[in-house]
Design a protein around this motif. Structure first.
Motif, PDB file in Angstrom:
ATOM      1  N   SER A  31      -0.828  -7.579  -5.452  1.00 15.24           N
ATOM      2  CA  SER A  31      -1.671  -7.838  -4.296  1.00 15.24           C
ATOM      3  C   SER A  31      -2.612  -9.017  -4.524  1.00 15.24           C
ATOM      4  O   SER A  31      -3.009  -9.688  -3.582  1.00 15.24           O
ATOM      5  CB  SER A  31      -2.492  -6.594  -3.957  1.00 15.24           C
ATOM      6  OG  SER A  31      -3.179  -6.747  -2.744  1.00 15.24           O
ATOM      7  N   SER A  32      -2.935  -9.290  -5.783  1.00 15.41           N
ATOM      8  CA  SER A  32      -3.859 -10.384  -6.074  1.00 15.41           C
ATOM      9  C   SER A  32      -3.249 -11.745  -5.807  1.00 15.41           C
ATOM     10  O   SER A  32      -3.951 -12.725  -5.630  1.00 15.41           O
ATOM     11  CB  SER A  32      -4.302 -10.322  -7.544  1.00 15.41           C
ATOM     12  OG  SER A  32      -3.207 -10.605  -8.401  1.00 15.41           O
TER      13      SER A  32
ATOM     14  N   HIS B 274       0.836  -1.200   0.000  1.00 16.76           N
ATOM     15  CA  HIS B 274       0.000   0.000   0.000  1.00 16.76           C
ATOM     16  C   HIS B 274       0.875   1.257   0.000  1.00 16.76           C
ATOM     17  O   HIS B 274       0.585   2.232  -0.693  1.00 16.76           O
ATOM     18  CB  HIS B 274      -0.929   0.016   1.217  1.00 16.76           C
ATOM     19  CG  HIS B 274      -1.940  -1.088   1.229  1.00 16.76           C
ATOM     20  ND1 HIS B 274      -1.604  -2.396   1.496  1.00 16.76           N
ATOM     21  CD2 HIS B 274      -3.281  -1.080   1.004  1.00 16.76           C
ATOM     22  CE1 HIS B 274      -2.700  -3.153   1.441  1.00 16.76           C
ATOM     23  NE2 HIS B 274      -3.724  -2.375   1.144  1.00 16.76           N
TER      24      HIS B 274
ATOM     25  N   VAL C 272      -4.604  -7.063 -15.694  1.00 22.18           N
ATOM     26  CA  VAL C 272      -5.128  -5.821 -15.105  1.00 22.18           C
ATOM     27  C   VAL C 272      -5.134  -4.707 -16.149  1.00 22.18           C
ATOM     28  O   VAL C 272      -6.091  -3.921 -16.233  1.00 22.18           O
ATOM     29  CB  VAL C 272      -4.321  -5.395 -13.863  1.00 22.18           C
ATOM     30  CG1 VAL C 272      -4.926  -4.129 -13.255  1.00 22.18           C
ATOM     31  CG2 VAL C 272      -4.296  -6.503 -12.818  1.00 22.18           C
TER      32      VAL C 272
ATOM     33  N   VAL D 155      -2.190  -3.828  -8.235  1.00 20.59           N
ATOM     34  CA  VAL D 155      -3.298  -4.782  -8.172  1.00 20.59           C
ATOM     35  C   VAL D 155      -2.811  -6.190  -8.480  1.00 20.59           C
ATOM     36  O   VAL D 155      -3.205  -7.162  -7.816  1.00 20.59           O
ATOM     37  CB  VAL D 155      -4.419  -4.369  -9.148  1.00 20.59           C
ATOM     38  CG1 VAL D 155      -5.502  -5.451  -9.214  1.00 20.59           C
ATOM     39  CG2 VAL D 155      -5.034  -3.048  -8.724  1.00 20.59           C
TER      40      VAL D 155
ATOM     41  N   TRP E 188      -9.510   0.887  -5.203  1.00 20.16           N
ATOM     42  CA  TRP E 188      -8.601   1.484  -4.212  1.00 20.16           C
ATOM     43  C   TRP E 188      -7.362   2.039  -4.903  1.00 20.16           C
ATOM     44  O   TRP E 188      -6.890   3.138  -4.589  1.00 20.16           O
ATOM     45  CB  TRP E 188      -8.192   0.438  -3.173  1.00 20.16           C
ATOM     46  CG  TRP E 188      -7.426   1.026  -2.010  1.00 20.16           C
ATOM     47  CD1 TRP E 188      -7.922   1.457  -0.826  1.00 20.16           C
ATOM     48  CD2 TRP E 188      -6.002   1.274  -1.950  1.00 20.16           C
ATOM     49  NE1 TRP E 188      -6.911   1.960  -0.025  1.00 20.16           N
ATOM     50  CE2 TRP E 188      -5.728   1.858  -0.693  1.00 20.16           C
ATOM     51  CE3 TRP E 188      -4.941   1.055  -2.835  1.00 20.16           C
ATOM     52  CZ2 TRP E 188      -4.445   2.216  -0.288  1.00 20.16           C
ATOM     53  CZ3 TRP E 188      -3.649   1.431  -2.443  1.00 20.16           C
ATOM     54  CH2 TRP E 188      -3.411   2.004  -1.177  1.00 20.16           C
TER      55      TRP E 188
ATOM     56  N   GLU F 101      -8.166  -4.926 -18.237  1.00 21.80           N
ATOM     57  CA  GLU F 101      -9.359  -4.399 -17.571  1.00 21.80           C
ATOM     58  C   GLU F 101      -9.347  -2.869 -17.577  1.00 21.80           C
ATOM     59  O   GLU F 101     -10.383  -2.231 -17.811  1.00 21.80           O
ATOM     60  CB  GLU F 101      -9.441  -4.924 -16.140  1.00 21.80           C
ATOM     61  CG  GLU F 101     -10.610  -4.368 -15.335  1.00 21.80           C
ATOM     62  CD  GLU F 101     -11.952  -4.637 -15.979  1.00 21.80           C
ATOM     63  OE1 GLU F 101     -12.880  -3.817 -15.776  1.00 21.80           O
ATOM     64  OE2 GLU F 101     -12.097  -5.645 -16.707  1.00 21.80           O
TER      65      GLU F 101
ATOM     66  N   SER G  90      -6.293  -5.592   3.774  1.00 24.99           N
ATOM     67  CA  SER G  90      -7.107  -5.860   2.593  1.00 24.99           C
ATOM     68  C   SER G  90      -6.248  -5.819   1.337  1.00 24.99           C
ATOM     69  O   SER G  90      -5.356  -4.962   1.213  1.00 24.99           O
ATOM     70  CB  SER G  90      -8.221  -4.818   2.471  1.00 24.99           C
ATOM     71  OG  SER G  90      -9.068  -4.857   3.594  1.00 24.99           O
ATOM     72  N   PRO G  91      -6.476  -6.729   0.391  1.00 25.28           N
ATOM     73  CA  PRO G  91      -5.739  -6.681  -0.877  1.00 25.28           C
ATOM     74  C   PRO G  91      -6.002  -5.361  -1.594  1.00 25.28           C
ATOM     75  O   PRO G  91      -7.031  -4.714  -1.384  1.00 25.28           O
ATOM     76  CB  PRO G  91      -6.317  -7.862  -1.668  1.00 25.28           C
ATOM     77  CG  PRO G  91      -6.935  -8.753  -0.653  1.00 25.28           C
ATOM     78  CD  PRO G  91      -7.426  -7.857   0.443  1.00 25.28           C
ATOM     79  N   ILE G  92      -5.082  -4.966  -2.447  1.00 22.94           N
ATOM     80  CA  ILE G  92      -5.244  -3.746  -3.229  1.00 22.94           C
ATOM     81  C   ILE G  92      -6.167  -4.048  -4.404  1.00 22.94           C
ATOM     82  O   ILE G  92      -5.831  -4.839  -5.279  1.00 22.94           O
ATOM     83  CB  ILE G  92      -3.886  -3.219  -3.723  1.00 22.94           C
ATOM     84  CG1 ILE G  92      -3.021  -2.792  -2.533  1.00 22.94           C
ATOM     85  CG2 ILE G  92      -4.081  -2.046  -4.686  1.00 22.94           C
ATOM     86  CD1 ILE G  92      -1.636  -2.325  -2.911  1.00 22.94           C
ATOM     87  N   THR G  93      -7.325  -3.426  -4.397  1.00 27.12           N
ATOM     88  CA  THR G  93      -8.295  -3.610  -5.463  1.00 27.12           C
ATOM     89  C   THR G  93      -8.157  -2.498  -6.499  1.00 27.12           C
ATOM     90  O   THR G  93      -7.525  -1.465  -6.242  1.00 27.12           O
ATOM     91  CB  THR G  93      -9.721  -3.602  -4.912  1.00 27.12           C
ATOM     92  OG1 THR G  93      -9.978  -2.303  -4.333  1.00 27.12           O
ATOM     93  CG2 THR G  93      -9.909  -4.686  -3.849  1.00 27.12           C
ATOM     94  N   LEU G  94      -8.793  -2.703  -7.644  1.00 30.00           N
ATOM     95  CA  LEU G  94      -8.720  -1.688  -8.694  1.00 30.00           C
ATOM     96  C   LEU G  94      -9.312  -0.346  -8.245  1.00 30.00           C
ATOM     97  O   LEU G  94      -8.683   0.697  -8.455  1.00 30.00           O
ATOM     98  CB  LEU G  94      -9.419  -2.207  -9.950  1.00 30.00           C
ATOM     99  CG  LEU G  94      -9.182  -1.456 -11.253  1.00 30.00           C
ATOM    100  CD1 LEU G  94      -7.698  -1.271 -11.536  1.00 30.00           C
ATOM    101  CD2 LEU G  94      -9.853  -2.195 -12.404  1.00 30.00           C
TER     102      LEU G  94
END
Length: 237
Positions: A109-110, A65, A181, A106, A134, A184, A128-132
């Protein structure tokens, strides 16, 4: 309003030829008598950039993060500079931008959830994992490119190119996740391309002969050489 300079970003996987192609574009644009400024992210000359450089060369370890926020802060260091160049009518050509920062964070972290340091198993807490969503947030409102060219290459082809594997993220499995990623992100940008401030996202096959890649990229750049009439957009807004 007076025409401003265009903001063009070259993105792509590691060893896809981004830096080489960006330099070719810079020389070609200058040869045509137009002003162009090249910026490469991360910019490792700033204090924040030096921290990033140490991390990328595995000389230091940081929470994912924190790393993501450092990369974003590095881009914010140059946001006003980019806007100033564009206002002056100069074309800004950027080697990597926010899309890379999002994709790598992302993707990393995934694979592995990040844990806080603890000496007690019972008190171990997972962040928490790093999401798109975030990952996008810190870059919201940065200047938005008028054109992003994503240089796509398979990890297998990248592996055959010199220098592959020298930095932390240059591993085949990691590059595959990064590629997913990026796909996406490209879909998201493409879905909003008609909205104000959202520039085009084009995918270029970078596994081909270098000259073929150059000519395809030049075809996308040419329409922007004389500037842009619309105001500079803002990312994710």
């Amino acid at each position: 309003m007076a025409r401003r300079g265009a903001f063009i970003v070259v993105e792509g996987l590691d060893r896809s030829g981004k830096t080489t192609q960006a330099e070719i574009m810079r020389r070609r644009i200058q040869a045509g008598g137009r002003e162009v400024v090249c910026i490469k992210f991360p910019d490792r000359s700033t204090p924040i950039g030096k921290m990033i450089d140490s991390y990328l060369h595995s000389q230091s370890d940081l929470d994912d993060h924190v790393v993501h926020l450092l990369f974003s802060a590095n881009r914010w260091e140059f946001a006003s500079t980019i806007l100033s160049y564009l206002k002056q009518g100069k074309l800004v050509l950027c080697d990597r931008y926010a899309f890379s920062g999002i994709a790598f964070s992302v993707a990393k972290s995934s694979e592995t959830p990040i844990s806080t340091a603890s000496h007690s198993e019972s008190s171990l807490e997972k962040l928490s994992p790093i999401t798109l969503p975030w990952a996008r947030a810190p870059d919201s409102a940065l200047p938005s490119p008028d054109l992003t060219m994503f240089l796509d290459i398979s990890p297998e082809v990248a592996l055959t190119r010199g220098g592959y594997g020298e930095e932390r993220y240059e591993k085949a499995d990691m590059q595959r996740r990064v590629r997913n990623v990026f796909e996406e992100i490209g879909r998201q940008v493409g879905a909003t391309v008609e909205e104000a401030g959202n520039g085009r996202w084009v995918v270029v096959d970078a596994g081909r002969d270098m000259s073929a890649v150059t000519e395809e990229m030049w075809g996308h750049v040419q329409p922007l050489l004389d500037g842009v009439d619309s105001p500079v957009g803002r990312l994710w807004e």
